[in-house]
Design an enzyme around this catalytic site. Structure first.
Site, PDB file in Angstrom:
ATOM      1  N   ARG A  65     -13.150  12.943   9.543  1.00 32.67           N
ATOM      2  CA  ARG A  65     -13.356  11.412   8.130  1.00 32.67           C
ATOM      3  C   ARG A  65     -14.563  10.331   8.841  1.00 32.67           C
ATOM      4  NH1 ARG A  65      -9.427  10.907  12.625  1.00 32.67           N
ATOM      5  NH2 ARG A  65      -9.441  10.680  14.511  1.00 32.67           N
ATOM      6  N   ASP A  66     -14.502   9.492   8.801  1.00 30.02           N
ATOM      7  CA  ASP A  66     -16.296   8.599   9.132  1.00 30.02           C
ATOM      8  C   ASP A  66     -17.581   9.032   8.747  1.00 30.02           C
ATOM      9  OD1 ASP A  66     -14.768   7.019  11.336  1.00 30.02           O
ATOM     10  OD2 ASP A  66     -15.085   7.637  12.806  1.00 30.02           O
ATOM     11  N   SER A 116     -12.037   4.433   7.582  1.00 29.74           N
ATOM     12  CA  SER A 116     -13.585   4.135   7.531  1.00 29.74           C
ATOM     13  C   SER A 116     -14.381   4.797   7.718  1.00 29.74           C
ATOM     14  CB  SER A 116     -13.977   3.889   8.986  1.00 29.74           C
ATOM     15  OG  SER A 116     -13.639   4.535   9.938  1.00 29.74           O
ATOM     16  N   ASP A 135     -11.661  16.316  22.015  1.00 31.53           N
ATOM     17  CA  ASP A 135     -11.081  16.689  20.853  1.00 31.53           C
ATOM     18  C   ASP A 135     -11.300  15.494  19.305  1.00 31.53           C
ATOM     19  OD1 ASP A 135      -9.919  18.700  19.001  1.00 31.53           O
ATOM     20  OD2 ASP A 135      -7.665  17.598  19.644  1.00 31.53           O
ATOM     21  N   GLU A 136     -12.045  14.886  19.793  1.00 28.51           N
ATOM     22  CA  GLU A 136     -12.240  13.311  18.791  1.00 28.51           C
ATOM     23  C   GLU A 136     -13.767  12.945  18.877  1.00 28.51           C
ATOM     24  OE1 GLU A 136      -8.739  10.735  17.071  1.00 28.51           O
ATOM     25  OE2 GLU A 136      -9.504   9.347  18.685  1.00 28.51           O
ATOM     26  N   TRP A 138     -10.552  -4.123  11.571  1.00 29.65           N
ATOM     27  CA  TRP A 138     -10.869  -3.319  13.193  1.00 29.65           C
ATOM     28  C   TRP A 138     -12.255  -2.827  12.498  1.00 29.65           C
ATOM     29  CZ3 TRP A 138      -5.878  -3.392  10.314  1.00 29.65           C
ATOM     30  CH2 TRP A 138      -5.851  -1.603   9.839  1.00 29.65           C
ATOM     31  N   ASP A 139     -11.767  -1.696  11.879  1.00 32.41           N
ATOM     32  CA  ASP A 139     -13.594  -0.954  11.966  1.00 32.41           C
ATOM     33  C   ASP A 139     -14.179  -1.557  11.560  1.00 32.41           C
ATOM     34  OD1 ASP A 139     -11.738   1.183  13.351  1.00 32.41           O
ATOM     35  OD2 ASP A 139     -13.100   3.364  12.457  1.00 32.41           O
ATOM     36  N   GLU A 198     -15.336   9.829  17.295  1.00 28.25           N
ATOM     37  CA  GLU A 198     -15.470   9.207  15.981  1.00 28.25           C
ATOM     38  C   GLU A 198     -17.377   8.419  15.322  1.00 28.25           C
ATOM     39  OE1 GLU A 198     -10.969   8.347  15.403  1.00 28.25           O
ATOM     40  OE2 GLU A 198     -11.909   6.764  17.518  1.00 28.25           O
ATOM     41  N   GLN A 210     -11.257  26.937  18.083  1.00 26.54           N
ATOM     42  CA  GLN A 210     -10.315  26.226  19.650  1.00 26.54           C
ATOM     43  C   GLN A 210      -9.446  27.399  20.394  1.00 26.54           C
ATOM     44  OE1 GLN A 210      -8.273  23.429  18.067  1.00 26.54           O
ATOM     45  NE2 GLN A 210      -6.512  24.709  17.650  1.00 26.54           N
TER      46      GLN A 210
END
Length: 512
Positions: free
Chosen positions: A277-278, A188, A372-373, A103-104, A375, A303
């Site tokens: 990540r990433d 990833s 909230d995400e 995938w990624d 990528e 938050q």
């Protein structure tokens, strides 16, 4: 008129020379300035020094989606739904060869972001697992394509195996650090060929750790050698004995970027993410940086209730007045819960030459109260400007509009005053592309690859397809602060360069 203004000004100055007027004036001035400072600190009416994906931006995305050149190209050819033929491995449980899902994925790049020529090969690293996608068992696999084949066809990609034979391969003295020792999944990142004359590549990836320890930006040096002696034309093998410098780079600091102890876990009526990540490596002159997906820490209104008092999260006055009142009256709603916890960020750290942290830097983009995400971040320089791209799931947005839930969005920003400058939203609101989810031609983790030719404004965009194979790549035109998806054609699956071989396509019809 001018004489009257001048006379009034002189009279005011003369009054200030008298203590009985000057002292009250200074008190009023100081009080006003302090009050203004307190209001700005609390509400951020003048901004807080970072780019915000705000509520007004999000509200405008579906309007932008009406333009054909903001939609993912839809292809019809069955031949573009194939697995990578060589992506297979031996399964000791069954004693048979089984498919390896990927995938990624991302190419090995030069430090400037362009696709590297690794001794006559293009290399791609991707998240893999046996038979089908399994994030918990994800391992980074390596694929190679001979440049001399002059083809982008998916059959020209050769699967070489896992980047690491063991989880801690290449750790100094064979001993993993305290974060690497908790690794259970490899997620990833990016990979760079730092020196074109040797046989090593520098990998950055996300270590998904055990025991709710979060994620960690991680690095290692990997070596690939010729399959036969010194003959590079014979193929490539991963030399696991030469892996080294496998170590943790960054896990968050709590101030700019959220850490596990600041995360409440999964919340009622909301998806609560904690990301680190990433990692994407980029070099500017002699300076090294990692940009990454994270969440805001204490210095950037981490938050919670503070999301609702920050004017920068709304985008304009009308949105501020309407949504602030709506949130106040609907604290039990799903939208309120999602907005309460939303604090996605595109972060940045500066690295030393040994790839340790030199400086933790403020976020490049934040999405408090909205998302909230965020990528698949990537950053490169083109025609003197720095371009930043990322992807997000519409389901992660705080909006309860059903139109967002089955969509993914690619977003983009540009700095015209250096890598550490101010990033403006491409196309006015930052939306670059919208795509449907679901179906065999579902694509995600879109990655924009810069051209070596600075005069060529058409960029190849890669992604994965249906969580098991490379998707057909497509082209995006980059013109200053505007982008245009080219929707009448796609390239081969996994294509990293535009070689002029196209398949007919058309703009997606968006699902409701």
């Amino acid at each position: 008129m001018k004489k009257s203004i001048k006379k009034t000004f002189k009279k005011s100055i003369s009054l200030l020379k008298k203590p009985k007027f000057a002292i009250p004036f200074v008190i009023v001035l100081v009080t006003g300035l302090y009050g203004g400072y307190r209001i700005q600190k609390h509400y951020h009416f003048l901004g807080d020094g970072v780019t915000h994906i705000n509520w007004a931006d999000m509200d405008s995305f579906m309007e932008t989606a009406r333009s054909d050149d903001k939609r993912m190209p839809k292809f019809h050819q069955e031949s573009l739904l194939a697995n990578v033929p060589s992506s297979k491995t031996y399964d000791s449980k069954t004693g048979k060869m089984v498919p390896v899902a990927v995938w990624d994925s991302w190419p090995v790049q030069n430090p400037d972001g362009t696709v590297a020529d690794f001794h006559g090969y293009r290399l791609v690293l991707g998240l893999t697992s046996k038979n089908a996608r399994n994030d918990g068992e994800a391992k980074i696999g390596i694929y190679a394509q001979k440049i001399s084949d002059n083809s982008n066809d998916i059959s020209t990609w050769k699967y070489l195996g896992d980047a690491f034979n063991t989880p801690y391969e290449g750790a100094p003295n064979g001993k993993p650090d305290k974060y690497l020792s908790k690794k259970y999944g490899e997620w990833s990142g990016s990979t760079v060929m730092m020196n074109s004359k040797d046989s090593s590549i520098r990998l950055f990836y996300a270590n998904a750790m055990l025991d709710d320890a979060g994620q960690a930006l991680t690095t290692a040096e990997i070596t690939l050698d010729p399959q036969n002696g010194s003959d590079w034309n014979s193929g490539l093998v991963i030399n696991h004995d030469k892996a080294k410098d496998h170590k943790t780079v960054f896990t968050g600091d709590g101030e700019y970027y959220q850490i596990p102890s600041q995360n409440p876990g999964h919340a009622a009526k909301a998806s609560e993410e904690l990301t680190m990540r990433d990692p994407h490596f980029v070099q500017d002159g002699d300076q090294y940086y990692l940009i990454f997906e994270g969440n805001t820490g204490s210095k950037y209104n981490i938050q919670g209730e503070r999301n609702f008092t920050n004017y920068s999260n709304y985008g304009d006055w009308n949105t501020y007045r309407y949504m602030k009142n709506k949130f106040a009256m609907n604290k039990d709603s799903i939208s309120y819960g999602k907005a309460y916890y939303a604090n996605a960020a595109i972060g940045k750290i500066q690295l030393n030459k040994d790839f340790s942290v030199k400086k933790v830097m403020k976020p490049m983009v934040v999405a408090n109260m909205v998302d909230d995400e965020i990528e698949r971040v990537n950053l490169f320089q083109f025609q003197g400007k720095w371009y930043l791209f990322a992807t997000s799931w519409g389901a992660k947005f705080a909006s309860t509009d059903k139109n967002y839930e089955n969509k993914v969005f690619m977003m983009g920003y540009v700095s015209e005053n250096g890598i550490n400058g101010d990033y403006k939203k491409l196309n006015g609101n930052g939306m670059v592309m919208i795509s449907n989810t679901g179906g065999p031609d579902f694509t995600y983790a879109h990655l924009v690859i810069p051209n070596k030719d600075q005069k060529n404004d058409k960029m190849v965009v890669t992604s994965f397809e249906d969580s098991h194979t490379f998707a057909p790549s497509f082209l995006m035109q980059l013109k200053g602060r505007e982008t245009h998806i080219i929707t009448d054609r796609v390239l081969d699956q996994g294509a990293l360069v535009d070689n002029g071989k196209y398949y007919d396509a058309e703009p997606q019809v968006l699902n409701n």
